[in-house]
Motif scaffolding. Structure first.
Motif, PDB file in Angstrom:
ATOM      1  N   LEU A 192       0.851  -1.185   0.000  1.00 33.12           N
ATOM      2  CA  LEU A 192       0.000   0.000   0.000  1.00 33.12           C
ATOM      3  C   LEU A 192       0.888   1.236   0.000  1.00 33.12           C
ATOM      4  N   ALA A 193       0.671   2.111  -0.977  1.00 32.16           N
ATOM      5  CA  ALA A 193       1.617   3.210  -1.167  1.00 32.16           C
ATOM      6  C   ALA A 193       1.076   4.578  -0.790  1.00 32.16           C
ATOM      7  N   GLY A 194      -0.230   4.774  -0.780  1.00 30.56           N
ATOM      8  CA  GLY A 194      -0.715   6.136  -0.736  1.00 30.56           C
ATOM      9  C   GLY A 194      -1.407   6.608   0.518  1.00 30.56           C
ATOM     10  N   GLU A 195      -1.674   5.750   1.465  1.00 32.52           N
ATOM     11  CA  GLU A 195      -2.505   6.155   2.598  1.00 32.52           C
ATOM     12  C   GLU A 195      -1.753   7.072   3.565  1.00 32.52           C
ATOM     13  N   HIS A 196      -2.447   8.129   3.986  1.00 33.16           N
ATOM     14  CA  HIS A 196      -1.880   9.044   4.980  1.00 33.16           C
ATOM     15  C   HIS A 196      -1.726   8.283   6.292  1.00 33.16           C
ATOM     16  N   PRO A 197      -0.594   8.431   6.983  1.00 30.95           N
ATOM     17  CA  PRO A 197      -0.367   7.641   8.201  1.00 30.95           C
ATOM     18  C   PRO A 197      -1.387   7.886   9.317  1.00 30.95           C
ATOM     19  N   LYS A 198      -1.974   9.050   9.371  1.00 32.29           N
ATOM     20  CA  LYS A 198      -2.970   9.340  10.413  1.00 32.29           C
ATOM     21  C   LYS A 198      -4.377   9.480   9.829  1.00 32.29           C
ATOM     22  N   GLY A 199      -4.557   9.035   8.576  1.00 28.25           N
ATOM     23  CA  GLY A 199      -5.847   9.178   7.906  1.00 28.25           C
ATOM     24  C   GLY A 199      -6.993   8.518   8.648  1.00 28.25           C
ATOM     25  N   ASP A 200      -6.787   7.305   9.137  1.00 29.17           N
ATOM     26  CA  ASP A 200      -7.855   6.599   9.859  1.00 29.17           C
ATOM     27  C   ASP A 200      -8.231   7.348  11.136  1.00 29.17           C
ATOM     28  N   PHE A 201      -7.242   7.860  11.836  1.00 26.82           N
ATOM     29  CA  PHE A 201      -7.501   8.613  13.069  1.00 26.82           C
ATOM     30  C   PHE A 201      -8.302   9.888  12.760  1.00 26.82           C
ATOM     31  N   TYR A 202      -7.893  10.622  11.740  1.00 21.45           N
ATOM     32  CA  TYR A 202      -8.613  11.851  11.368  1.00 21.45           C
ATOM     33  C   TYR A 202     -10.057  11.545  10.962  1.00 21.45           C
ATOM     34  N   LEU A 214     -23.012  21.586   8.721  1.00 18.53           N
ATOM     35  CA  LEU A 214     -21.759  22.320   8.956  1.00 18.53           C
ATOM     36  C   LEU A 214     -20.606  21.363   9.250  1.00 18.53           C
ATOM     37  N   ALA A 215     -20.882  20.354  10.064  1.00 17.63           N
ATOM     38  CA  ALA A 215     -19.843  19.357  10.357  1.00 17.63           C
ATOM     39  C   ALA A 215     -19.461  18.608   9.085  1.00 17.63           C
ATOM     40  N   PHE A 216     -20.442  18.294   8.248  1.00 20.83           N
ATOM     41  CA  PHE A 216     -20.153  17.593   6.998  1.00 20.83           C
ATOM     42  C   PHE A 216     -19.267  18.434   6.083  1.00 20.83           C
ATOM     43  N   LEU A 217     -19.499  19.729   6.021  1.00 19.51           N
ATOM     44  CA  LEU A 217     -18.647  20.587   5.195  1.00 19.51           C
ATOM     45  C   LEU A 217     -17.197  20.516   5.667  1.00 19.51           C
ATOM     46  N   GLY A 218     -17.002  20.494   6.979  1.00 20.58           N
ATOM     47  CA  GLY A 218     -15.656  20.307   7.516  1.00 20.58           C
ATOM     48  C   GLY A 218     -15.091  18.950   7.143  1.00 20.58           C
ATOM     49  N   MET A 219     -15.942  17.927   7.162  1.00 16.25           N
ATOM     50  CA  MET A 219     -15.495  16.588   6.776  1.00 16.25           C
ATOM     51  C   MET A 219     -15.101  16.547   5.308  1.00 16.25           C
ATOM     52  N   PHE A 220     -15.854  17.234   4.468  1.00 14.94           N
ATOM     53  CA  PHE A 220     -15.496  17.254   3.048  1.00 14.94           C
ATOM     54  C   PHE A 220     -14.119  17.881   2.855  1.00 14.94           C
ATOM     55  N   ILE A 221     -13.857  18.954   3.583  1.00 15.43           N
ATOM     56  CA  ILE A 221     -12.525  19.580   3.505  1.00 15.43           C
ATOM     57  C   ILE A 221     -11.456  18.579   3.942  1.00 15.43           C
ATOM     58  N   LEU A 222     -11.723  17.836   5.013  1.00 14.45           N
ATOM     59  CA  LEU A 222     -10.777  16.819   5.481  1.00 14.45           C
ATOM     60  C   LEU A 222     -10.551  15.752   4.414  1.00 14.45           C
ATOM     61  N   TYR A 223     -11.632  15.192   3.863  1.00 14.06           N
ATOM     62  CA  TYR A 223     -11.483  14.134   2.863  1.00 14.06           C
ATOM     63  C   TYR A 223     -10.781  14.646   1.606  1.00 14.06           C
ATOM     64  N   ASN A 224     -11.046  15.867   1.222  1.00 13.11           N
ATOM     65  CA  ASN A 224     -10.370  16.429   0.063  1.00 13.11           C
ATOM     66  C   ASN A 224      -8.867  16.578   0.347  1.00 13.11           C
ATOM     67  N   TRP A 225      -8.534  17.026   1.543  1.00 14.76           N
ATOM     68  CA  TRP A 225      -7.132  17.153   1.936  1.00 14.76           C
ATOM     69  C   TRP A 225      -6.448  15.778   1.962  1.00 14.76           C
ATOM     70  N   LEU A 226      -7.131  14.772   2.535  1.00 12.99           N
ATOM     71  CA  LEU A 226      -6.568  13.417   2.550  1.00 12.99           C
ATOM     72  C   LEU A 226      -6.352  12.904   1.127  1.00 12.99           C
ATOM     73  N   GLU A 281      -5.855  14.694  -1.623  1.00  9.64           N
ATOM     74  CA  GLU A 281      -4.715  15.403  -2.214  1.00  9.64           C
ATOM     75  C   GLU A 281      -3.397  14.849  -1.685  1.00  9.64           C
ATOM     76  N   ASP A 282      -3.326  14.601  -0.386  1.00 13.98           N
ATOM     77  CA  ASP A 282      -2.114  14.057   0.222  1.00 13.98           C
ATOM     78  C   ASP A 282      -1.790  12.680  -0.350  1.00 13.98           C
ATOM     79  N   GLU A 283      -2.804  11.836  -0.448  1.00 17.56           N
ATOM     80  CA  GLU A 283      -2.578  10.490  -0.973  1.00 17.56           C
ATOM     81  C   GLU A 283      -2.178  10.524  -2.442  1.00 17.56           C
ATOM     82  N   GLU A 284      -2.741  11.451  -3.194  1.00 17.69           N
ATOM     83  CA  GLU A 284      -2.368  11.571  -4.608  1.00 17.69           C
ATOM     84  C   GLU A 284      -0.912  11.986  -4.753  1.00 17.69           C
TER      85      GLU A 284
END
Length: 175
Positions: free
Chosen positions: A20-30, A131-143, A145-148
């Motif tokens: 597995l090459a792309g997963e953020h190390p703290k992605g599951d925690f976030y 509102l919480a979901f919008l924050g989650m979308f920002i998180l998933y988009n960031w994850l 981008e990081d994985e890419e």
């Protein structure tokens, strides 16, 4: 599937898998923290703020239940099938998965999880949850981008071609 690799201790935990090459190390925690915040925001809305229950009075329960449930079930199917594609093969070296649903969107697991949350939002109609979901979308988009970036570092031009060809979130229309 290579049975020897399946029994290899490195493959017992996805954080230690060499394929597995792309997963953020703290992605599951976030993602776990985001889920807790999302659920607590809906609970706070229903228990104290009471915006969701006020809106619910104007939308039929069964409409919310069927629409939200359908979207959540589809999201669960998408996420579970994406996970199966990633974790069902055992190889020594990292590999790019570009077939099946990964040929339509680059992050079907994240998209599926977000659809589960959208289904919950449709059922609860919670503005605080939104509102919480919008924050989650920002998180998933960031994850994503990081994985890419991680994948580009491993697979180079092949992954860049994949990025150019396949959208991150919404499949291209065939029309």
């Amino acid at each position: 599937m290579d049975q020897d690799l399946k029994n290899d201790p490195r493959y017992q935990n996805h954080a230690s898998r060499p394929d597995l090459a792309g997963e953020h190390p703290k992605g599951d925690f976030y993602q776990f923290i985001a889920m807790v915040v999302f659920l607590l925001s809906i609970a706070a809305d229903y228990l104290w703020i009471r915006l969701g229950p006020q809106i619910n009075e104007h939308v039929n329960f069964w409409v919310r239940f069927i629409l939200g449930g359908t979207i959540s079930v589809y999201g669960g199917w998408l996420a579970l099938n994406g996970i199966h594609l990633v974790f069902s093969e055992y190889t020594e070296a990292p590999r790019m998965i570009t077939h099946h649903m990964y040929s339509r969107v680059r992050h079907p697991v994240y998209l599926g999880v977000m659809l589960i949350y959208v289904g919950i939002l449709i059922f609860t109609l919670s503005p605080i949850g939104l509102l919480a979901f919008l924050g989650m979308f920002i998180l998933y988009n960031w994850l994503a981008e990081d994985e890419e970036e991680r994948m580009k570092n491993v697979f180079g031009i092949n992954y860049q071609d994949y990025l150019d060809r396949v959208p991150r979130w919404f499949p291209k229309s065939k029309f």
